[in-house]
Design a protein around this motif. Structure first.
Motif, short mmCIF file in Angstrom:
data_model
loop_
_atom_site.label_atom_id
_atom_site.label_comp_id
_atom_site.label_asym_id
_atom_site.label_seq_id
_atom_site.Cartn_x
_atom_site.Cartn_y
_atom_site.Cartn_z
N GLU A 157 -8.85 8.33 5.37
CA GLU A 157 -8.70 9.48 4.47
C GLU A 157 -7.35 9.43 3.75
O GLU A 157 -7.26 9.73 2.56
CB GLU A 157 -8.86 10.79 5.23
N ALA A 158 -6.29 9.03 4.43
CA ALA A 158 -4.97 8.91 3.81
C ALA A 158 -5.00 7.86 2.70
O ALA A 158 -4.42 8.06 1.62
CB ALA A 158 -3.92 8.56 4.86
N ILE A 159 -5.69 6.76 2.94
CA ILE A 159 -5.81 5.72 1.91
C ILE A 159 -6.59 6.24 0.72
O ILE A 159 -6.22 6.00 -0.44
CB ILE A 159 -6.46 4.45 2.50
N ARG A 160 -7.66 6.99 0.97
CA ARG A 160 -8.45 7.58 -0.13
C ARG A 160 -7.59 8.53 -0.97
O ARG A 160 -7.64 8.52 -2.19
CB ARG A 160 -9.65 8.33 0.43
N GLU A 161 -6.83 9.39 -0.28
CA GLU A 161 -5.97 10.35 -0.99
C GLU A 161 -4.92 9.62 -1.82
O GLU A 161 -4.64 10.00 -2.96
CB GLU A 161 -5.33 11.30 0.00
N ALA A 165 -4.57 9.79 -5.89
CA ALA A 165 -3.31 10.17 -6.55
C ALA A 165 -2.87 9.09 -7.53
O ALA A 165 -2.43 9.38 -8.65
CB ALA A 165 -2.23 10.43 -5.51
N GLU A 166 -3.01 7.83 -7.11
CA GLU A 166 -2.65 6.72 -7.99
C GLU A 166 -3.55 6.68 -9.23
O GLU A 166 -3.09 6.43 -10.34
CB GLU A 166 -2.73 5.40 -7.23
N ALA A 167 -4.84 6.96 -9.04
CA ALA A 167 -5.77 6.96 -10.16
C ALA A 167 -5.40 8.06 -11.16
O ALA A 167 -5.44 7.84 -12.38
CB ALA A 167 -7.20 7.15 -9.67
N LYS A 168 -5.04 9.24 -10.65
CA LYS A 168 -4.63 10.34 -11.53
C LYS A 168 -3.36 9.98 -12.30
O LYS A 168 -3.23 10.26 -13.49
CB LYS A 168 -4.41 11.62 -10.72
N GLU A 169 -2.43 9.34 -11.60
CA GLU A 169 -1.17 8.92 -12.23
C GLU A 169 -1.44 7.92 -13.36
O GLU A 169 -0.91 8.06 -14.46
CB GLU A 169 -0.25 8.31 -11.18
N ARG A 170 -2.29 6.94 -13.09
CA ARG A 170 -2.64 5.94 -14.12
C ARG A 170 -3.38 6.58 -15.29
O ARG A 170 -3.15 6.23 -16.44
CB ARG A 170 -3.49 4.84 -13.52
N ALA A 171 -4.26 7.52 -14.98
CA ALA A 171 -5.01 8.20 -16.04
C ALA A 171 -4.03 8.96 -16.95
O ALA A 171 -4.19 8.96 -18.17
CB ALA A 171 -6.04 9.15 -15.43
N ALA A 172 -3.03 9.58 -16.35
CA ALA A 172 -2.04 10.31 -17.14
C ALA A 172 -1.24 9.34 -18.00
O ALA A 172 -0.98 9.62 -19.18
CB ALA A 172 -1.11 11.10 -16.22
N GLU A 173 -0.87 8.19 -17.44
CA GLU A 173 -0.13 7.18 -18.20
C GLU A 173 -0.94 6.70 -19.40
O GLU A 173 -0.38 6.42 -20.46
CB GLU A 173 0.18 5.97 -17.31
#
Length: 184
Positions: A157-161, A165-173
């Motif tokens: 679950e920690a890896i999924r989270e 978070a990384e996907a959201k960060e990249r999407a924002a970039e």
């Protein structure tokens, strides 16, 4: 019986109906069988060869598993072997005759896996571990580490989270935040 073209016909040593998997594995270990055992669910004997599953052995220690009906090898083939009772046929072969099959990684199983998964017998697991060559035990320890990781729900679950978070960060970039579905 041929497994994916890799195992030639062996010399039949024993054929038994209503065989217990634990007894069959114990007998293979006691006899230091080099060869294979064909497991066939009792209800399929009169039908076809498709329900058959094969376990190979080297000096009594399991090496690979193959289930013909589903064309599965390794751990997946062991899962397909859970519906007993079985008719078993024990065949003996030379180590050289099995060498090509034993190099097929996707068919291999850890030495104690059949005893653990099919027979659920701690004594048989320990006896098999003692009989297995060190390099084979090292293979099994690697599989156990994977199993241990997959059983750690909090870590997964920690890896999924972290990945989300990384996907959201990249999407924002990349200016794609409007395309993200926050509900998933």
């Amino acid at each position: 019986m041929v497994v994916d073209g890799h195992i030639p016909e062996g010399e039949l040593r024993r054929s038994r109906t209503d065989a217990d998997v634990g007894e069959t594995l114990t007998a293979a270990l006691d006899r230091e069988l080099t060869g294979y055992v064909v497991f066939e669910p009792r209800g399929s004997i009169l039908r076809d060869d498709e329900e058959r599953a094969v376990l190979t052995f080297e000096t009594g220690v399991p090496v690979l598993a193959y289930h013909a009906a589903d064309d599965l090898g390794g751990w997946d083939a062991l899962d397909a072997l859970t519906a007993g009772p079985f008719h078993t046929e024990v065949y003996e072969l030379s180590p050289a005759s099995l060498s090509a099959a034993h190099r097929v990684d996707e068919f291999r199983v850890g030495p104690t896996a059949p005893a653990r998964e099919l027979a659920d017998c701690d004594d048989l697991v320990e006896r098999t571990r003692e009989a297995a060559p060190e390099e084979r035990l090292a293979e099994e320890e690697g599989a156990s580490a994977v199993e241990e990781f997959l059983a750690d729900a909090e870590r997964i679950e920690a890896i999924r989270e972290e990945a989300a978070a990384e996907a959201k960060e990249r999407a924002a970039e990349w200016g794609l935040t409007d395309q993200l579905d926050d509900g998933s």
